[in-house]
Design an enzyme around this catalytic site. Structure first.
Site, PDB file in Angstrom:
ATOM      1  N   GLU A  76       0.853  -1.209   0.000  1.00 42.00           N
ATOM      2  CA  GLU A  76       0.000   0.000   0.000  1.00 42.00           C
ATOM      3  C   GLU A  76       0.882   1.249   0.000  1.00 42.00           C
ATOM      4  OE1 GLU A  76      -3.724   0.260   0.424  1.00 42.00           O
ATOM      5  OE2 GLU A  76      -3.183   2.294  -0.214  1.00 42.00           O
ATOM      6  N   HIS A 353      -1.133  22.808  32.883  1.00 40.63           N
ATOM      7  CA  HIS A 353      -0.668  21.471  32.500  1.00 40.63           C
ATOM      8  C   HIS A 353       0.706  21.201  33.097  1.00 40.63           C
ATOM      9  CE1 HIS A 353      -3.602  20.502  29.120  1.00 40.63           C
ATOM     10  NE2 HIS A 353      -3.979  21.673  29.590  1.00 40.63           N
TER      11      HIS A 353
END
Ligand SMILES: CC(=O)SCCNC(=O)CCNC(=O)[C@H](O)C(C)(C)COP(=O)(O)OP(=O)(O)OC[C@H]1O[C@@H](n2cnc3c(N)ncnc32)[C@H](O)[C@@H]1OP(=O)(O)O
Ligand SMILES: O=C(O)CCC(=O)C(=O)O
Ligand SMILES: [Zn+2]
Length: 484
Positions: A76, A353
């Protein structure tokens, strides 16, 4: 060492790069060890074992803990617009994939060209651990060439949707079934693994599909394949089709998902949940159009589902090297937001964060970068930086201050970052200079090489800085708390 723990990363204090320009780059040099940020020491063990209420439930159908990869970069992937692999490159990629631990390597049809046939033979002779497959049309001419190459298995495909039956090969289901039987029996007679797949499965008639799969299962194929050739399927449709098929055939079920609508990884996961056994991947997802399920993206998805299985089977720390190898071969950059290896995949920027990550990385990370041989970074040179990140950076610079001082220092960094993108060196200079000024008890130039214009802008900004703790201190010291 606990398998969940990572070695403490060394501080990266000598960065030169500009954090902001990194973040707008849009591509990377393939490394996550970017100098714009710093690797962090975290307080607690990263990613401790903790019950996850959303982890996959035990399910008799599900193969999320027992799946195989059919790696199709050399089939592919060769259909990707930019791909040209010479023999040497194909061998290098095949060896790297084998070393990584993929179960199968799928190669372009030997009927495609004389060199394709020769390359297929050459790879079969390498004696790799992975089984070698080649991918052919459902046609005896192709099958005759394929069985002579030395492959372990042949993947046969033919379109079953009305689009392909009418506009590609022009054959009806009766012809398809009869040819499939002939090709399958022929390949089996050579003691070679055989898989039969319908192209464009999700736009094919369900009765046609189940009927032909049932027929080929009875003949004794090793696998049947379901292919979302145009990338139209949703996870729910995938689950339904694979679950239905699971009730019809006893052989393995391979699945192949194109990514036109961004569902290739989710579809692969759902296929496994519904009982599929094999997933087709390619490195970076390269393939026709925008490609298929990426190897790295599948690893990201599956390590969250069953870390032990994934870690025991695949050499995850080799992922980045393989991606760089393929990216170079097909002349593309690794995207900034690539799964796992994107340059900011494990970089934490906003103060909220950063603080939590410094306490425990599981707060904002579902994957431990150390599992892939990578590091996490905390960004500490922006207007979004918080004092916890600055405190952690100061510790790396062997500088200790009071919490109030870290906060004041952070405000100065933010003030400069409001004017222009700042580099690690800028933030470090401010931290050092601020610390010096605290020790000397008098102001020092925070950034000696600032332009006059920047100095003026900064002075303006400094006037606007309002730190509650500073106000309290100044009030206590008898000032009115207003910075002038
Ligand atoms: C969805 C997928 O990715 S399937 C895999 C695609 N892979 C490839 O195409 C491999 C590379 N292909 C090639 O090198 C060439 O297409 C070849 C050698 C296979 C065939 O080349 P040509 O004979 O020149 O035909 P061409 O490519 O123009 O057209 C495809 C032919 O295959 C036929 N065909 C298409 N799909 C199938 C199939 N699954 N089974 C049998 N025949 C098929 C078509 O009818 C057409 O034949 P025709 O024009 O003689 O009627
Ligand atoms: O052989 C298969 O199952 C898939 C073929 C293919 O590449 C596709 O249908 O997109
Ligand atoms: Zn495909």
């Amino acid at each position: 060492m606990c398998p969940s723990c990572e070695p403490e990363p060394a501080a990266n204090g000598n960065g030169q790069a500009n954090a902001a320009s990194n973040s707008t780059n849009g591509s990377s040099n393939g490394s996550n060890s970017h100098p714009g940020f710093t690797a962090v020491r975290t307080k607690s063990n990263p990613h401790p074992h903790r019950a996850n209420p959303y982890q996959p439930v035990g399910d008799f159908l599900s193969n999320v803990s027992n799946f195989k990869i059919i790696e199709s970069t050399l089939r592919e992937g060769e259909q990707f617009a930019n791909a040209f692999f010479d023999t040497e490159k194909k061998i290098e990629i095949a060896k790297a994939l084998d070393d990584f631990g993929v179960d199968y390597i799928e190669l372009t049809s030997p009927a495609a060209s004389e060199q394709s046939r020769a390359d297929c033979e050459a790879i079969c002779k390498l004696g790799l651990k992975a089984k070698i497959l080649t991918h052919i049309r459902c046609h005896m001419d192709d099958a005759r060439i394929a069985v002579q190459t030395g492959v372990d298995g042949v993947d046969v495909v033919i379109g079953t949707s009305s689009y392909l039956m009418e506009h590609s090969h022009g054959k009806d289901m009766t012809y398809i079934t009869n040819t499939a039987i002939e090709v399958i029996n022929f390949v089996k007679s050579h003691n070679i693994e055989i898989r039969f797949s319908s192209e464009d499965s999700f736009r094919s008639n369900l009765v046609d599909l189940l009927s032909i799969y049932s027929t080929v299962d009875k003949i004794g194929v090793n696998r049947v394949g379901i292919a979302d050739t145009v990338g139209c399927a949703t996870p729910r449709q995938v689950y339904d089709l694979i679950r239905t098929l699971r009730g019809v055939v006893s052989c393995d079920i391979e699945t192949h998902f194109h990514n036109d609508t961004g569902c290739a990884i989710a579809n692969a996961y759902c296929a496994l949940e519904a009982g599929a056994t094999h997933i087709d991947t390619s490195v970076l997802g390269i393939g026709e159009r925008n490609g298929i399920t990426p190897l790295g993206g599948l690893m990201a998805r599956m390590i969250v589902a069953d870390r032990e299985y994934v870690m025991s089977k695949y050499k995850l720390h080799k992922l980045k090297d393989i991606e760089e190898l393929v990216a170079q071969a097909v002349e593309v950059n690794i995207p900034f937001n690539n799964y796992i290896t994107g340059f900011c995949s494990f970089t934490h920027k906003a103060g909220v964060h950063a603080k939590a990550i410094l306490n425990n990385p599981s707060t904002y990370e579902i994957i431990n970068p150390a599992d892939f041989g990578l590091s996490r970074y905390v960004h500490f040179a922006s207007r979004l930086t918080g004092w916890n990140a600055i405190k952690s950076r100061a510790a790396q610079l062997n500088i200790e201050m009071t919490d109030e001082q870290y906060k004041e220092c952070t405000a100065k960094i933010k003030a400069l970052a409001d004017i222009r993108p700042i580099a690690v060196d800028d933030a470090d200079s401010i931290i050092r200079a601020f610390h010096r000024s605290m020790k000397l008890g008098k102001p020092v130039d925070l950034l000696p090489n600032m332009t006059a214009e920047e100095k003026e802008l900064l002075a303006q900004k400094e006037k606007e800085i309002d730190i509650p703790e500073k106000r309290e201190l100044e009030a206590a010291a008898g000032t009115n708390g207003v910075t002038t």
